[in-house]
Design an enzyme around this catalytic site. Structure first.
Site, PDB file in Angstrom:
ATOM      1  N   GLU A  42       1.140   6.634   4.143  1.00 45.79           N
ATOM      2  CA  GLU A  42      -0.307   6.469   4.325  1.00 45.79           C
ATOM      3  C   GLU A  42      -0.642   5.032   4.707  1.00 45.79           C
ATOM      4  OE1 GLU A  42      -1.679   7.811   0.567  1.00 45.79           O
ATOM      5  OE2 GLU A  42      -1.561   9.941   1.090  1.00 45.79           O
ATOM      6  N   ALA A  67      -8.494   8.632  -2.391  1.00 48.40           N
ATOM      7  CA  ALA A  67      -8.116   7.518  -3.260  1.00 48.40           C
ATOM      8  C   ALA A  67      -8.238   7.970  -4.710  1.00 48.40           C
ATOM      9  CB  ALA A  67      -9.003   6.295  -3.005  1.00 48.40           C
TER      10      ALA A  67
END
Length: 450
Positions: A52, A32
């Protein structure tokens, strides 16, 4: 596509999306770009956020791995939100995103507009910190032609923060009991007062106590070789207990004993009970029978804590003896090459027991310690000496260690209650843990089994 290619090159078996849809995924691991205390994420700087997202929705559990500095108070503080747009809707998307207060810029690759693996454009949208990212996401997704954003909201159960050497700094998990869904720090390393910056623990899981003895013996052999090559001697503080006993018995066997130059080994002890050297409860006696009598130590290279003496007087004597043998800067602490430790069911280590006076000792190397919960006294090395060692090795085995191990490695910081938490050497402690003891550890610390 790049990840798939790399996985195939490394021989990692893959499943198709159809198979994943049919059976689901147990775990999704990803990175992230930033995360908030509520474990809301912004992703997409890898230019694959749509794919994703599809994979993430199939998983039962989600863990995100981030580098230091990715935690923010509010999403958007790092200033970029990728937005995926189908090509023919690009002008409309740019216009509408601007009206939402965003600052869209078309992603370029090799001097021309870049395309994702799905053939879409990406608009890197400058944004300000958001109090309500979900509301903004809803407005963005309402724009015709937008297929995905970098907001990943309500997906992460855990975020693991690591340093540049891939060592765990902190583990964040959503705390179900908190009113606002804020995350709690499940594990975070912090410096002990007076001991400088801490390094995260290293955890090695082994199958059972016998495997632990072999792994610990191999590690000790390597440490001894390095110390003798660098300084001419190897200094080690031994511990008591049944798990170290297995290690000592293994090291006494010729195939292991011959791997260490015992004439250059200095033996100290981490703690001792208030008993004589022939008492069945003596740590010295256990080490002597299991190991010391069977290897070629030089006379005078074993430094016993005299548990039969007045322990306050013995603590002063033992410190003076260590000071004569071990190099140390003035007004500082010795640097043992290895300190072996165990873990009690009450989370004590050495003879540093919960809520006892020795936990607060910051100057003496050795302390006599009243242990009222056991109606006894002990003598022990103190935190400053243990934490100044070049290596600290915990040996922890058995199902009765599940709770104390979880308290120490995963619980909130409370050294008075869980004294083993106070062991924070400069190199980070190495914990060798068998599978039975590791059963209660969080996923981030369990890893594989050696």
């Amino acid at each position: 596509v790049e990840t798939e290619t790399l996985a195939r090159a490394e021989g990692i078996p893959l499943v198709t999306l159809e198979e994943a849809v049919s059976h689901g995924l147990d775990l999704h691991i990803d990175g992230a770009d930033e995360f908030s205390p509520r474990l809301e994420l912004i992703k997409g700087n890898g230019r694959c956020d749509l794919r994703e997202r599809v994979v993430a929705t199939l998983a039962r559990e989600h863990i995100y791995l981030v580098g230091a500095g990715k935690k923010v108070a509010r999403l958007g503080e790092r200033g970029n939100l990728p937005v995926d747009v189908v090509p023919h809707a690009l002008p409309l998307a740019i216009h509408r995103l601007g009206h939402l207060g965003l600052r869209p810029v078309l992603w370029q690759k090799n001097g021309k507009p870049g395309l994702t693996d799905d053939g879409n454009y990406i608009l890197d949208c400058g944004l300000d910190p958001q109090d309500d990212p979900a509301a903004l996401e809803g407005k963005i997704m309402a724009i015709p032609g937008v297929v995905s954003t970098g907001f990943f909201l309500g997906m992460a159960e855990m975020v693991l923060e690591g340093d540049a050497d891939f060592r765990l700094i902190a583990e964040y998990r959503l705390a179900d009991e908190t009113a606002k869904g804020e995350s709690s720090i499940l594990r975070q390393e912090a410096p002990m007062p007076g001991h400088g910056k801490s390094v995260p623990n290293r955890v090695k899981i082994v199958s059972d106590a016998d495997a632990m003895a072999r792994a610990a013996a191999a590690h000790m052999v390597e440490l001894a070789k390095q110390a003798i090559a660098a300084r001419g001697l190897f200094s080690v503080a031994l511990s008591g207990g049944s798990t170290p006993k297995k290690l000592f018995e293994l090291l006494a066997k010729p195939e292991w004993a011959n791997k260490i130059d015992w004439a250059k080994v200095l033996i100290f002890f981490g703690d001792e009970r208030s008993v004589g050297p022939d008492d069945k409860d003596s740590n010295y006696r256990m080490a002597k029978l299991a190991l010391l009598d069977h290897v070629n130590l030089k006379p005078g290279h074993v430094f016993r804590m005299q548990g039969e003496a007045d322990l306050a007087t013995e603590a002063v004597r033992y410190q003076a003896e260590m000071a004569k043998i071990l190099p140390h800067p003035k007004d500082s602490f010795p640097e043992l090459d290895l300190v072996l430790l165990g873990l009690g069911t009450d989370a004590h280590t050495a003879s540093l027991f919960p809520h006892t006076r020795a936990l607060n000792e910051s100057k003496a190397w050795v302390a006599a310690n009243e242990v009222p919960q056991l109606s006894t006294r002990r003598i022990t090395l103190t935190y400053p000496v243990i934490n100044n060692a070049r290596e600290v090795l915990f040996l922890t085995a058995g199902p009765d260690k599940v709770k104390p191990l979880d308290w120490v490695l995963s619980g909130p910081e409370n050294v008075a209650e869980y004294p083993a938490q106070g062991v924070r050497p400069k190199s980070g402690a190495l914990w060798m843990v068998d599978s039975a003891a590791a059963a209660g550890l969080p996923l981030a610390l369990r890893g594989g089994v050696a």
